[in-house]
Design a protein around this motif. Sequence first.
Motif, PDB file in Angstrom:
ATOM      1  N   TRP A   3       0.808  -1.226   0.000  1.00  0.00           N
ATOM      2  CA  TRP A   3       0.000   0.000   0.000  1.00  0.00           C
ATOM      3  C   TRP A   3       0.834   1.267   0.000  1.00  0.00           C
ATOM      4  N   GLU A   4       2.116   1.165   0.406  1.00  0.00           N
ATOM      5  CA  GLU A   4       2.955   2.369   0.352  1.00  0.00           C
ATOM      6  C   GLU A   4       3.300   2.732  -1.100  1.00  0.00           C
ATOM      7  N   TRP A   6       1.247   2.102  -3.613  1.00  0.00           N
ATOM      8  CA  TRP A   6      -0.045   2.681  -4.000  1.00  0.00           C
ATOM      9  C   TRP A   6      -0.112   4.154  -3.553  1.00  0.00           C
ATOM     10  N   GLY A   7       0.245   4.407  -2.296  1.00  0.00           N
ATOM     11  CA  GLY A   7       0.198   5.765  -1.750  1.00  0.00           C
ATOM     12  C   GLY A   7       1.167   6.708  -2.447  1.00  0.00           C
ATOM     13  N   SER A  60       3.967   7.427   2.569  1.00  0.00           N
ATOM     14  CA  SER A  60       3.316   8.043   1.403  1.00  0.00           C
ATOM     15  C   SER A  60       2.943   9.497   1.654  1.00  0.00           C
TER      16      SER A  60
ATOM     17  N   MET B  48      -7.452   7.317  -5.138  1.00  0.00           N
ATOM     18  CA  MET B  48      -6.350   6.452  -4.680  1.00  0.00           C
ATOM     19  C   MET B  48      -5.964   6.801  -3.239  1.00  0.00           C
ATOM     20  N   TRP B  49      -5.897   8.105  -2.926  1.00  0.00           N
ATOM     21  CA  TRP B  49      -5.603   8.549  -1.554  1.00  0.00           C
ATOM     22  C   TRP B  49      -6.681   8.072  -0.587  1.00  0.00           C
ATOM     23  N   TYR B  52      -6.150   4.554   0.196  1.00  0.00           N
ATOM     24  CA  TYR B  52      -4.993   4.498   1.102  1.00  0.00           C
ATOM     25  C   TYR B  52      -5.401   4.905   2.523  1.00  0.00           C
TER      26      TYR B  52
END
Lengths: 90, 90
Positions: A3-4, A6-7, A60, B48-49, B52
């Motif tokens: 997920w990092e 992604w972030g 992120s 996306m955020w 997250y």
Amino acid sequence: MNWEIWGVVAGLITVSGYIPQIIKGYRTKKLEDLSYMLNIFMGFGMIMWLVYGFVITSFSVIFAQVLGVSLNVTLIWMKYYYTNINKNSS
Amino acid sequence: MNWEIWGVVAGLITVSGYIPQIIKGYRTKKLEDLSYMLNIFMGFGMIMWLVYGFVITSFSVIFAQVLGVSLNVTLIWMKYYYTNINKNSS
């Protein structure tokens, strides 16, 4: 799922809004119509996000805000620089 | 120190950049020069955020992105609406 990553992608996307403005300013050497106040206000908000990112230790959030503040400061500095250059040459 | 309050304030500041654009569009009933692509791209980044934010369960990130996406969708809808209104009336 990392997920990092992604972030970080999310951060690159939302911060990328600065890029066309910086390119435009660099090309025209003029940022007269840009508001100092709005940009300083945004920079302040991003610094608050940066602090928040450290508190919750989100890589992120830290990454996006460091990038965002850098581009924000670049833009403010460009406006200041071009304003002075244009003043001195006229 | 309640850092979620700090984060919510940070979110309100950075998302507030949408407000003058929405007010201007509402007043002029015209958003021709606004880029669909940039706004859809930004909306995508904010979604996306948002994802997250849920993954790391950060109330501030979720709050800011829900607000940001709402204003972003409002703006895109306004552009679409005004474009059609102006087309039909001319």
